[in-house]
Write an enzyme that holds these catalytic residues in place. Structure first.
Site, mmCIF file in Angstrom:
data_model
loop_
_atom_site.group_PDB
_atom_site.id
_atom_site.type_symbol
_atom_site.label_atom_id
_atom_site.label_comp_id
_atom_site.label_asym_id
_atom_site.label_seq_id
_atom_site.Cartn_x
_atom_site.Cartn_y
_atom_site.Cartn_z
ATOM 1 N N SER A 12 30.965 37.740 38.456
ATOM 2 C CA SER A 12 31.861 36.782 37.815
ATOM 3 C C SER A 12 31.160 35.440 37.689
ATOM 4 C CB SER A 12 33.138 36.612 38.632
ATOM 5 O OG SER A 12 33.876 35.500 38.161
ATOM 6 N N HIS A 37 31.195 39.344 33.900
ATOM 7 C CA HIS A 37 32.648 39.191 33.980
ATOM 8 C C HIS A 37 33.017 37.724 33.774
ATOM 9 C CE1 HIS A 37 36.652 40.556 35.357
ATOM 10 N NE2 HIS A 37 36.743 39.378 35.975
ATOM 11 N N ASP A 39 36.116 35.125 33.770
ATOM 12 C CA ASP A 39 37.499 34.886 34.209
ATOM 13 C C ASP A 39 38.096 33.729 33.416
ATOM 14 O OD1 ASP A 39 37.983 36.762 36.396
ATOM 15 O OD2 ASP A 39 36.379 35.712 37.437
ATOM 16 N N MET A 41 41.288 31.427 32.759
ATOM 17 C CA MET A 41 42.504 30.988 33.441
ATOM 18 C C MET A 41 43.099 29.791 32.699
ATOM 19 S SD MET A 41 41.114 31.140 37.349
ATOM 20 C CE MET A 41 40.003 32.437 37.893
ATOM 21 N N HIS A 70 38.370 38.702 31.189
ATOM 22 C CA HIS A 70 39.612 38.912 31.940
ATOM 23 C C HIS A 70 40.538 37.732 31.665
ATOM 24 C CE1 HIS A 70 41.503 39.083 36.259
ATOM 25 N NE2 HIS A 70 42.373 39.391 35.313
ATOM 26 N N MET A 72 43.602 35.724 32.264
ATOM 27 C CA MET A 72 44.679 35.378 33.191
ATOM 28 C C MET A 72 45.459 34.232 32.571
ATOM 29 S SD MET A 72 42.591 35.705 36.784
ATOM 30 C CE MET A 72 40.970 35.438 36.058
ATOM 31 N N MET A 141 43.575 43.926 41.134
ATOM 32 C CA MET A 141 43.255 42.659 41.797
ATOM 33 C C MET A 141 43.404 42.831 43.303
ATOM 34 S SD MET A 141 42.309 40.455 39.522
ATOM 35 C CE MET A 141 42.235 39.070 40.677
ATOM 36 N N ASP A 177 38.600 43.497 41.660
ATOM 37 C CA ASP A 177 38.169 42.106 41.611
ATOM 38 C C ASP A 177 38.847 41.344 42.748
ATOM 39 O OD1 ASP A 177 37.484 39.511 41.011
ATOM 40 O OD2 ASP A 177 38.318 39.512 38.990
#
Length: 231
Positions: A12, A37, A39, A41, A70, A72, A141, A177
């Site tokens: 990540s 990866h 992330d 957010m 990913h 979120m 998760m 993750d």
């Protein structure tokens, strides 16, 4: 990308040097990362704020393996096309990030990208039972989403094992993750996970100038997982 259940390490970049993403991405790939990866957010769905589509677009030229994005964020549907156009190879959305996860997965697949669905620690497997045929990956998760460096939640091992049984012979990756390191990697691999996201456990102690540390960290996680992977 041909499907297989070999262990894949997906560092990540949330744990990378934010001032040097291009070289950080190239360093982890050179040192053995299988996927990258990302992330994303929004400071709303999770308590942190990270990468918009323009950042992902900037990462794309540096990624030669597979970019796993990913999301979120909530609502997620209005942003799927933007992240697809930015260069994601796979887009993962959370069950709770919109009113209709089936429609969300359809929207991801309509962009031509691979589709993932994510389960928070408190989200039951039953939430995705009827959308598995729309998914290429299920992300379990093993921490509450929002921050790196959290402690692994051991109750998710049973969830991974039950998910592996639910998937059967369908070509669906199981990604995990949160808190993945050489100590927890055997637990999730034995349960059936094949894509291991690791942030601090990969980047800790290293840098672009000392990228061999990344390589040692990646190898340690991979070897620990492979030693316990089901035949």
């Amino acid at each position: 990308m041909t499907f297989d259940r070999r262990i894949k390490i997906a560092p990540s970049i949330l744990s990378a040097d934010f001032a040097d993403f291009g070289r950080e991405i190239r360093a982890i790939e050179d040192q053995g990362a299988d996927w990258v990866h990302v992330d994303v957010m929004d400071g709303h769905f999770v308590p942190n704020l990270t990468f918009g589509p323009q950042a992902v677009r900037a990462f794309r030229p540096h990624v030669t393996t597979f970019m796993d994005v990913h999301l979120m964020i909530a609502p997620v549907d209005p942003y799927i096309e933007a992240y697809a156009e930015a260069g994601a190879d796979l887009i993962t959305a959370h069950v709770e990030s919109g009113p209709h996860i089936h429609r969300t997965l359809q929207a991801i697949r309509a962009t031509g990208k691979k589709a993932g669905v994510s389960l928070n620690p408190g989200t039951p497997l039953e939430a995705i039972e009827y959308v598995l045929d729309l998914t290429d990956l299920v992300l379990v998760m093993s921490v509450n989403p929002g921050f790196g460096g959290q402690k692994f939640i051991h109750s998710q091992i049973d969830k991974i094992a039950r998910l592996r049984g639910m998937i059967g012979d369908r070509p669906i990756h199981i990604q995990v993750d949160g808190g993945v390191d050489p100590k927890t990697a055997p637990l999730v691999a034995r349960a059936g996970a094949d894509v291991l996201v690791a942030g601090s456990a990969v980047f800790r102690g290293g840098s672009v100038a000392e990228a061999e540390v990344y390589g040692r960290n990646i190898r340690a996680i991979r070897e620990a997982a492979e030693a316990h992977r089901p035949e």
